[in-house]
Motif scaffolding. Structure first.
Motif, PDB file in Angstrom:
ATOM      1  N   PHE A 180      -4.379   9.960   1.588  1.00  0.00           N
ATOM      2  CA  PHE A 180      -5.083   9.078   1.255  1.00  0.00           C
ATOM      3  C   PHE A 180      -4.918   7.347   1.775  1.00  0.00           C
ATOM      4  O   PHE A 180      -5.664   6.794   1.702  1.00  0.00           O
ATOM      5  CB  PHE A 180      -5.458   8.848  -0.227  1.00  0.00           C
ATOM      6  CG  PHE A 180      -5.737  10.210  -0.723  1.00  0.00           C
ATOM      7  CD1 PHE A 180      -6.743  10.912  -0.370  1.00  0.00           C
ATOM      8  CD2 PHE A 180      -4.959  10.735  -2.099  1.00  0.00           C
ATOM      9  CE1 PHE A 180      -6.872  12.028  -1.194  1.00  0.00           C
ATOM     10  CE2 PHE A 180      -5.426  11.855  -2.622  1.00  0.00           C
ATOM     11  CZ  PHE A 180      -6.351  12.720  -2.079  1.00  0.00           C
ATOM     12  N   ILE A 192      -7.792   4.020   3.194  1.00  0.00           N
ATOM     13  CA  ILE A 192      -7.830   2.988   2.370  1.00  0.00           C
ATOM     14  C   ILE A 192      -7.121   1.685   3.040  1.00  0.00           C
ATOM     15  O   ILE A 192      -6.265   1.739   3.669  1.00  0.00           O
ATOM     16  CB  ILE A 192      -6.840   3.038   0.930  1.00  0.00           C
ATOM     17  CG1 ILE A 192      -7.488   4.263   0.159  1.00  0.00           C
ATOM     18  CG2 ILE A 192      -6.897   1.765   0.188  1.00  0.00           C
ATOM     19  CD1 ILE A 192      -6.619   4.434  -0.857  1.00  0.00           C
ATOM     20  N   GLU A 193      -8.062   0.640   3.334  1.00  0.00           N
ATOM     21  CA  GLU A 193      -7.958  -0.466   3.836  1.00  0.00           C
ATOM     22  C   GLU A 193      -7.514  -1.821   2.981  1.00  0.00           C
ATOM     23  O   GLU A 193      -8.366  -1.918   2.076  1.00  0.00           O
ATOM     24  CB  GLU A 193      -8.807  -1.029   5.032  1.00  0.00           C
ATOM     25  CG  GLU A 193      -8.523  -1.952   5.773  1.00  0.00           C
ATOM     26  CD  GLU A 193      -9.718  -2.107   6.826  1.00  0.00           C
ATOM     27  OE1 GLU A 193     -10.019  -3.413   7.042  1.00  0.00           O
ATOM     28  OE2 GLU A 193     -10.202  -1.120   7.173  1.00  0.00           O
ATOM     29  N   VAL A 194      -6.400  -2.261   3.201  1.00  0.00           N
ATOM     30  CA  VAL A 194      -6.003  -3.422   2.214  1.00  0.00           C
ATOM     31  C   VAL A 194      -6.485  -4.731   2.826  1.00  0.00           C
ATOM     32  O   VAL A 194      -6.346  -5.308   4.028  1.00  0.00           O
ATOM     33  CB  VAL A 194      -4.505  -3.663   2.102  1.00  0.00           C
ATOM     34  CG1 VAL A 194      -4.091  -4.641   1.181  1.00  0.00           C
ATOM     35  CG2 VAL A 194      -3.714  -2.332   1.741  1.00  0.00           C
ATOM     36  N   TYR A 245      -0.497  -0.671   2.687  1.00  0.00           N
ATOM     37  CA  TYR A 245      -1.145   0.064   1.262  1.00  0.00           C
ATOM     38  C   TYR A 245       0.106   0.545   0.677  1.00  0.00           C
ATOM     39  O   TYR A 245       0.171   0.417  -0.576  1.00  0.00           O
ATOM     40  CB  TYR A 245      -1.835   1.170   1.782  1.00  0.00           C
ATOM     41  CG  TYR A 245      -2.171   2.223   0.646  1.00  0.00           C
ATOM     42  CD1 TYR A 245      -3.222   1.853  -0.294  1.00  0.00           C
ATOM     43  CD2 TYR A 245      -2.209   3.450   0.690  1.00  0.00           C
ATOM     44  CE1 TYR A 245      -3.621   2.554  -1.331  1.00  0.00           C
ATOM     45  CE2 TYR A 245      -2.222   4.396  -0.261  1.00  0.00           C
ATOM     46  CZ  TYR A 245      -3.003   4.018  -1.209  1.00  0.00           C
ATOM     47  OH  TYR A 245      -3.461   4.819  -2.182  1.00  0.00           O
TER      48      TYR A 245
END
Length: 187
Positions: free
Chosen positions: A62, A66-68, A74
């Motif tokens: 995952f 997901i981009e911080v 992440y």
């Protein structure tokens, strides 16, 4: 009416003896739980592998999606949350162990023995603390392997890890105590 120093010491001595025996009884229950884990190591192995699997799954499977905001890593946010989540997973093992003891009549035998009432809860919480320490060490090793790093020195690192273990153990001790009280009311 005043009491003398000798009278006060005489009343304090039984309390000190009670504490000593409560700690000894709690240690006996801790050793009992550790012997159960040695006889059935799959419980510990499964707990460790499950925690490592969660880190790998959320970190790699995952993590790419997901981009911080701000361009951070992440995994820097993932691992602290996983530490807390894993410590709370210990509640399931505590509930299962205490419920199994109650269903098999072990709890009733403990109540009939001349031991401190707090010994079962204290012993279970101590054994769960050792399990939490082992699980946290595996999680930290896995986190370091996937690229997570501490940003401060070891002076702040180890107290936070200890706090995480203590919180997990405190939750497990509370769960054990709650189940112990429910078993007493049910009978």
């Amino acid at each position: 009416m005043t009491t003398t120093v000798d009278e006060r010491r005489a009343t304090e001595r039984p309390q000190a003896q009670q504490l000593k025996w409560a700690l000894a009884d709690g240690w006996t229950i801790t050793l009992r739980d550790l012997k159960h884990w040695a006889a059935q190591p799959w419980q510990i192995v499964f707990g460790l592998l499950f925690s490592v699997m969660l880190v790998l799954m959320f970190g790699y499977l995952f993590g790419g999606a997901i981009e911080v905001p701000g361009g951070g890593n992440y995994r820097e946010f993932l691992l602290p949350g996983m530490f807390a989540l894993t410590m709370l997973f210990g509640l399931e093992a505590t509930y299962t162990a205490v419920t199994t003891d109650a269903d098999r009549g072990v709890t009733d035998r403990f109540r009939a023995m001349p031991m401190a009432g707090s010994a079962v809860v204290m012993g279970r919480a101590s054994a769960d603390m050792l399990n939490s320490m082992l699980t946290l060490a595996a999680m930290v090793a896995c986190g370091l392997a996937v690229g997570w790093r501490w940003h401060e020195g070891s002076g702040r690192r180890w107290p936070r890890s200890g706090c995480c273990c203590c919180c997990g153990s405190r939750c497990c001790g509370s769960a054990s105590g709650w189940r112990w009280c429910c078993a007493a009311r049910r009978r």
